[in-house]
Design an enzyme around this catalytic site. Structure first.
Site, PDB file in Angstrom:
ATOM      1  N   GLU A  18       1.185  -0.943  -0.174  1.00 34.49           N
ATOM      2  CA  GLU A  18      -0.133   0.141  -0.347  1.00 34.49           C
ATOM      3  C   GLU A  18       0.930   0.803  -0.147  1.00 34.49           C
ATOM      4  O   GLU A  18       0.547   2.274  -1.067  1.00 34.49           O
ATOM      5  CB  GLU A  18      -0.864   0.176   1.266  1.00 34.49           C
ATOM      6  CG  GLU A  18      -1.665  -0.812   1.169  1.00 34.49           C
ATOM      7  CD  GLU A  18      -2.486  -2.145   1.843  1.00 34.49           C
ATOM      8  OE1 GLU A  18      -2.878  -2.522   2.731  1.00 34.49           O
ATOM      9  OE2 GLU A  18      -1.196  -2.585   2.492  1.00 34.49           O
ATOM     10  N   ASP A 104      -2.116  -5.345   2.854  1.00 38.72           N
ATOM     11  CA  ASP A 104      -2.025  -5.644   4.649  1.00 38.72           C
ATOM     12  C   ASP A 104      -3.083  -7.066   4.610  1.00 38.72           C
ATOM     13  O   ASP A 104      -4.429  -6.682   3.893  1.00 38.72           O
ATOM     14  CB  ASP A 104      -3.001  -4.623   5.640  1.00 38.72           C
ATOM     15  CG  ASP A 104      -2.055  -3.242   6.008  1.00 38.72           C
ATOM     16  OD1 ASP A 104      -0.569  -4.029   5.278  1.00 38.72           O
ATOM     17  OD2 ASP A 104      -2.390  -2.074   5.583  1.00 38.72           O
ATOM     18  N   ASP A 106      -6.463  -7.541   6.276  1.00 34.35           N
ATOM     19  CA  ASP A 106      -7.633  -7.610   6.704  1.00 34.35           C
ATOM     20  C   ASP A 106      -8.274  -7.259   5.964  1.00 34.35           C
ATOM     21  O   ASP A 106      -8.130  -7.479   4.871  1.00 34.35           O
ATOM     22  CB  ASP A 106      -7.274  -6.325   8.444  1.00 34.35           C
ATOM     23  CG  ASP A 106      -6.684  -5.152   7.131  1.00 34.35           C
ATOM     24  OD1 ASP A 106      -6.978  -4.740   5.844  1.00 34.35           O
ATOM     25  OD2 ASP A 106      -6.457  -3.831   8.042  1.00 34.35           O
ATOM     26  N   GLU A 108     -10.001  -4.412   4.691  1.00 32.32           N
ATOM     27  CA  GLU A 108      -9.217  -3.934   4.345  1.00 32.32           C
ATOM     28  C   GLU A 108      -7.974  -3.777   2.880  1.00 32.32           C
ATOM     29  O   GLU A 108      -8.443  -3.478   1.257  1.00 32.32           O
ATOM     30  CB  GLU A 108      -8.997  -2.272   4.777  1.00 32.32           C
ATOM     31  CG  GLU A 108      -9.153  -1.195   3.863  1.00 32.32           C
ATOM     32  CD  GLU A 108     -10.250  -0.080   4.307  1.00 32.32           C
ATOM     33  OE1 GLU A 108      -9.693   0.903   3.075  1.00 32.32           O
ATOM     34  OE2 GLU A 108     -10.945  -0.384   4.363  1.00 32.32           O
ATOM     35  N   TYR A 336       1.575  -5.545  12.727  1.00 29.85           N
ATOM     36  CA  TYR A 336       0.323  -4.813  12.502  1.00 29.85           C
ATOM     37  C   TYR A 336       0.013  -4.771  13.940  1.00 29.85           C
ATOM     38  O   TYR A 336      -0.666  -5.171  14.990  1.00 29.85           O
ATOM     39  CB  TYR A 336      -0.158  -5.785  11.489  1.00 29.85           C
ATOM     40  CG  TYR A 336      -0.919  -5.190  10.986  1.00 29.85           C
ATOM     41  CD1 TYR A 336      -0.833  -3.876  10.040  1.00 29.85           C
ATOM     42  CD2 TYR A 336      -2.307  -5.465  10.928  1.00 29.85           C
ATOM     43  CE1 TYR A 336      -1.785  -3.148   9.197  1.00 29.85           C
ATOM     44  CE2 TYR A 336      -3.733  -4.852  10.026  1.00 29.85           C
ATOM     45  CZ  TYR A 336      -3.391  -4.215   9.099  1.00 29.85           C
ATOM     46  OH  TYR A 336      -3.948  -2.918   8.420  1.00 29.85           O
ATOM     47  N   ARG A 338      -4.094  -2.796  13.545  1.00 25.32           N
ATOM     48  CA  ARG A 338      -5.329  -3.243  13.107  1.00 25.32           C
ATOM     49  C   ARG A 338      -5.352  -4.171  13.982  1.00 25.32           C
ATOM     50  O   ARG A 338      -5.704  -5.069  13.010  1.00 25.32           O
ATOM     51  CB  ARG A 338      -5.754  -2.440  11.843  1.00 25.32           C
ATOM     52  CG  ARG A 338      -4.732  -1.390  11.491  1.00 25.32           C
ATOM     53  CD  ARG A 338      -5.910  -0.600  10.068  1.00 25.32           C
ATOM     54  NE  ARG A 338      -5.567   0.766  10.281  1.00 25.32           N
ATOM     55  CZ  ARG A 338      -4.902   0.989   9.711  1.00 25.32           C
ATOM     56  NH1 ARG A 338      -3.489   0.638   8.964  1.00 25.32           N
ATOM     57  NH2 ARG A 338      -4.910   2.622   9.196  1.00 25.32           N
ATOM     58  N   HIS A 383      -4.404 -12.281  13.227  1.00 24.40           N
ATOM     59  CA  HIS A 383      -3.571 -11.258  13.602  1.00 24.40           C
ATOM     60  C   HIS A 383      -3.440 -11.327  15.081  1.00 24.40           C
ATOM     61  O   HIS A 383      -3.878 -12.109  16.175  1.00 24.40           O
ATOM     62  CB  HIS A 383      -4.115  -9.536  13.280  1.00 24.40           C
ATOM     63  CG  HIS A 383      -4.081  -9.487  12.496  1.00 24.40           C
ATOM     64  ND1 HIS A 383      -5.260  -8.426  12.067  1.00 24.40           N
ATOM     65  CD2 HIS A 383      -3.803 -10.268  10.825  1.00 24.40           C
ATOM     66  CE1 HIS A 383      -5.745  -7.889  10.415  1.00 24.40           C
ATOM     67  NE2 HIS A 383      -4.718  -9.189  10.059  1.00 24.40           N
TER      68      HIS A 383
END
Length: 941
Positions: A18, A104, A106, A108, A336, A338, A383
């Site tokens: 990203e 990532d 997740d 998103e 990470y 989040r 995670h």
């Protein structure tokens, strides 16, 4: 396959992440044979307005960006500022043999990876590469063990995005029509605002109660030492067996709560009388109760607990915390950031236990590793908790970090290490002391103490508290070593008055905690939600407290009355459950969206979107029907709030104000409300004070020269003075006469300005004198402050008083110096933020004409309303500059060309063609108007 095996075969792999910072770090770990490039966030999304929607879409699809009639198909467009980056990625893809989507892990990140695949349309093998920390081993392991794209996660994210779009784009226009233009509503944003407003309502309704008690200082008669103090302080707990009332015994109206029959409420007179009656009383220890004390370590950080602790201990807002954590993650310092999980990998547990032994000794290490159960529903357990990266934790001193990154890393490191340490143990003691007063009443005092015999994890880390008066876990209170029956003497007995306090306003930390406990929204989005309600003006800060604006009262009032379920806490939480079920494949997105939007199908009218209103007869369908019939919404009613004494607060299109009486009536009164006034501070007394302030014209007297009346007024741009011209004076045309007018100096006010002041102000500009060449120098006041003017050369003055006081010599001295760039000498930076990662130039915060801004010397970006000079982090400064660069330079307005001369006779054929084109253009213009009407300000979702 090893990360370099394909290099020998001449292959080339494209890895897309990203952010540029992450790309730079990962590139260093992968080496030759790999090209690592950033997508720079989402490359594709729903359109931001009708102008971005492709021409083939019309009607509701064009407005919403979602085709609600065809299974809620979203219309995705490549963001305008990402087109160049997409082209670059496509060019790199042509030269690659494999594609790794390394966004990532997740929802998103999975959606970004899917969008990349859809837009780039790769014809080479595609792999999904995931990792939770950016270390050499983790990145190489991720390359060697890719997986397929998780379509369930993509579907869940897409459903969430569509839901938020429908909510925002359907409900926000209601606010525009009924409250104020350019407002926004959002599924979690509106509920978060409601929480803050409800807390303020509680504060407004709150009535304080006064209560008294006694504090006694009792001496043992022995010489004390640190382990055995000579005296103790104890608070009165009961009189004649009745418990003394404390703050918790009163309700919000200042009354004792029901069930307080055995509670004694002391007022000041009774408390002082009792204290006097106890002056010569003989006291003794009635009981000593000792219990073992044990405290276990706190779980490692997840997103929300990190935000809360960073707020309490470092003063970081949720958004700033996530920005700093993002940098730590991208540069390989933490895992990470989040995450809902409190789980540590075996590698992390081993690293933490190793550091416990090294730094604190084996006595602090438990026999077995500690494990922590997840407290968050539907936590993404793939995670880890947030921890230092790697199989050996770097101590803060070893990282080389500075500033905010060092502070946050140290917090994460301490919390992680402490989570693998032994419990803190000790003893808690309660001592009861009693005696009989001179008037025969039995009084009992109580004191509590705590001693920690082994600090365990508290050696490394102590959690903060939202309540500034709360006692932290490592705080000891030692009491004298006394036994039942021991005699004590009262050295002093004092009467203490207290008052109950209204419930504390939310801080960012406590609002995050509340949202999580109510299971509203996802923890990873809380920072952006709080940022949104601050940016939109629904909430502002006083210190760390979140204060709702009067505007937010009107918005929440409308939503509660007419869209009750949409801001209902349990309804919002149940929507989150539904979205999680879709993510797990237990529910289908399209049927669920249909029920929510149209109120159709199974579940309609029984706890689904059909009940989203308040059942007043107008709201029987889903969201679409709710926002279609707005006849029941009285715009004036939802924006009006009674203050008292017939005074009403109203939220108007230009801000809040108070009024009494009907408009245009003789007794009508109106006054504006200060922008920074907290709603609970608008008392009847203050409202009366505002209404009592003189309004309209202040007559100052008559100008002795012109004979005109001079008045002072409060205008749109502040207070000013002006003259009243005689009736019949022409106001328009060649002979029009304009009245002399001048703004008041900042040091003046309407209440104190005099006729002499007004005449002096209206005499400006003042002629100071002429220079050697005969050029006139004047002193005057302008929009940006006082200044001198000589021809076209202007120089700033330091104060308004200089306008009337500066001499010709002083003015000539100012002009003898070289002109400084701008209106004044460059002000020193308010804050230095370090080098910008893009331009490589030093970034500073400066104070500008329109407020503080960040600059690297090339690009300037104004701080947002939620930012402050004190709290802004380097990362936030770099982000603002990046956003400004992405927008590009402001478009210059070009002058319209003069109309072309009429065509000659020879141009007849061309003229006919032009006329034909005009007809077509007229049709397009009509369409364009409709499009513009639909476009308006795009609401936040």
């Amino acid at each position: 396959m090893s990360p370099t095996s394909e290099t020998a075969q001449g292959g080339r792999r494209l890895v897309i992440v990203e952010s540029p910072a992450k790309a730079k770090t990962i590139k260093g770990y992968l080496g030759p044979g790999y090209v690592v490039e950033a997508s720079v966030g989402h490359i594709r999304d729903l359109p931001n307005g009708a102008a971005e929607v492709p021409e083939k879409y019309t009607g509701e699809v064009r407005r919403l960006g979602v085709d609600v009639e065809h299974d809620f198909q979203p219309v995705y467009v490549v963001n305008a500022d990402k087109k160049a980056q997409v082209k670059k990625l496509k060019d790199l893809l042509k030269e690659s043999d494999e594609l790794f989507l390394a966004t990532d892990e997740d929802r998103e990140g999975e959606a970004i990876a899917w969008h990349l695949q859809e837009v780039l349309k790769p014809k080479i093998p595609v792999h999904r590469m995931v990792f939770h920390e950016i270390t050499k081993d983790a990145i190489r392991a991720a390359v060697a063990n890719p997986r397929d794209l998780n379509k369930k996660l993509v579907d869940a994210q897409e459903t969430r995005r569509i839901l938020d779009r429908l909510y925002g784009y359907e409900v926000s226009p209601v606010l525009w029509k009924k409250v104020m233009p350019r407002l926004s509503a959002g599924r979690v944003q509106s509920v978060a605002t409601r929480l803050v407003v409800e807390r303020e309502r509680e504060r407004i309704a709150f009535r304080s109660a006064e209560y008294w008690d006694l504090t006694g200082t009792f001496a043992t008669g022995r010489a004390g030492d640190p382990s055995d103090p000579s005296s103790l302080s104890a608070r009165l707990s009961s009189v004649d067996g009745k418990r003394i009332a404390q703050g918790r015994d009163f309700d919000s109206l200042g009354q004792l709560k029901p069930g307080s029959a055995n509670t004694l409420h002391l007022d000041e007179a009774n408390a002082r009388a009792l204290a006097a009656a106890l002056e010569n009383t003989a006291f003794s220890v009635r009981s000593v109760e000792s219990k073992p004390y044990r405290r276990s370590p706190y779980a490692p950080f997840r997103t929300t607990t990190m935000q809360q602790e960073a707020s309490r201990k470092l003063g970081f807002g949720a958004k700033a915390t996530m920005q700093v954590a993002q940098k730590l993650y991208e540069n390989g310092f933490i895992t990470y950031m989040r995450t809902d999980s409190t789980t540590l990998s075996d590698t992390a547990v081993s690293a933490a236990r190793s550091q416990v032994t090294q730094l604190y000794g084996s006595d602090y290490l438990p026999d077995k590793p500690r494990t922590y159960a997840g407290k968050v529903k539907n936590a993404q357990e793939a995670h880890e908790a947030i921890r230092p990266s790697g199989d050996r934790f770097r101590t803060p001193a070893e990282t080389g970090l500075t500033g905010d990154q060092f502070k946050l890393y140290e917090l994460i490191w301490k919390r992680t290490v402490a989570s693998q340490m032994k419990d803190a143990v000790g003893n808690s003691v309660t001592v009861k002391i009693g005696g009989t007063s001179a008037d025969g009443r039995d009084a009992e005092f109580s004191a509590s103490g705590k001693t920690i015999t082994f600090h365990g994890f508290l050696k490394a880390y102590v959690e903060g508290a939202d309540d500034p008066n709360a006692e932290l876990d490592d705080r000891e209170r030692r009491l004298p070593q006394v036994a039942e029956g021991d005699a004590l003497s009262a050295e002093e007995i004092t009467a203490d008055g207290h008052a109950t306090k209204p419930p504390a306003r939310y801080t960012e930390a406590s609002l995050v905690k509340e949202l999580e406990e109510r299971e509203i929204g996802r923890p990873s989005t809380y920072a952006s939600i709080i940022g949104t309600i601050l940016d939109r003006g629904y909430v502002f800060k006083k210190g760390t407290a979140l204060v709702p604006s009067f505007l937010s009262f009107a918005v929440v009032n409308l939503l509660e009355k007419h869209f009750g379920r949409l801001v209902d806490y349990s309804f919002t939480a149940s929507m989150e459950d539904d979205l999680d079920r879709i993510a797990r494949g237990e529910a289908q997105a399209v049927p669920w969206l249909k029920r929510f939007y149209f109120g159709e199908g199974e579940g309609a009218g029984a706890g689904g979107a059909a009940d989203a209103g308040n059942g007043d007869g107008d709201h029987l369908g889903g969201l679409k029907e709710l926002v279609t019939d707005l006849g029941a919404i009285d715009a004036r009613e939802v924006s009006s709030f009674p203050v008292g004494n017939d005074i009403v607060l109203r939220v108007g299109r230009y801000g809040p104000y108070i009024e009494r009486g009907e408009r245009d009536s003789e007794n009508h009164q109106r006054a504006d409300i200060p922008e920074d006034l907290a709603p609970d501070e608008l008392s009847v007394e203050y409202a009366e004070e505002l209404l009592a302030k003189p309004s309209g014209d202040f007559e100052l007297g008559t100008d002795p020269v012109s004979g005109h009346q001079i008045i002072a007024k409060d205008g749109r741009y502040g207070p000013y003075v002006t003259e009243v011209l005689p009736e019949g004076t022409p106001k328009t045309g060649k002979n029009a006469v304009k009245p002399r007018t001048a703004s008041l100096f900042k040091s003046m006010s309407l209440d104190t300005v005099t006729l002499d002041d007004a005449l002096k102000l209206m005499s400006l500009p003042r002629v100071v004198g002429t220079d050697a060449e005969g050029v006139e120098i004047t002193a005057q006041n302008g929009r940006y402050g006082p200044y001198l003017k000589k021809g076209t050369d202007s120089r700033s003055l330091e104060s308004e008083d200089q306008i009337f006081g500066i001499t010709l010599e002083e003015a000539l001295e100012i002009y003898s110096k070289p002109k400084q760039r701008g209106r004044a000498a460059a002000k020193p930076p308010l804050k230095e933020l370090g080098e910008d990662p893009v331009s490589g130039k030093p970034v500073v915060v400066k104070d500008g004409r329109f407020g503080p801004y960040v600059t690297d010397g090339e690009t300037n970006a104004t701080l947002r309303s939620a930012d402050s000079v004190e709290d802004i982090t380097p990362e936030r400064g770099f982000e603002l500059l990046a956003e400004k660069r992405a927008k590009g330079p402001a478009k210059k307005k070009t002058a319209k060309k003069a109309p072309a001369k009429k065509a000659t006779v020879k141009k007849t054929t061309t003229a006919k063609k032009t006329a034909a084109k005009k007809t077509t253009t007229a049709k397009k213009a009509t369409t364009a108007k409709k499009t513009a009407a639909a476009k308006k300000a795009a609401p936040a979702e």
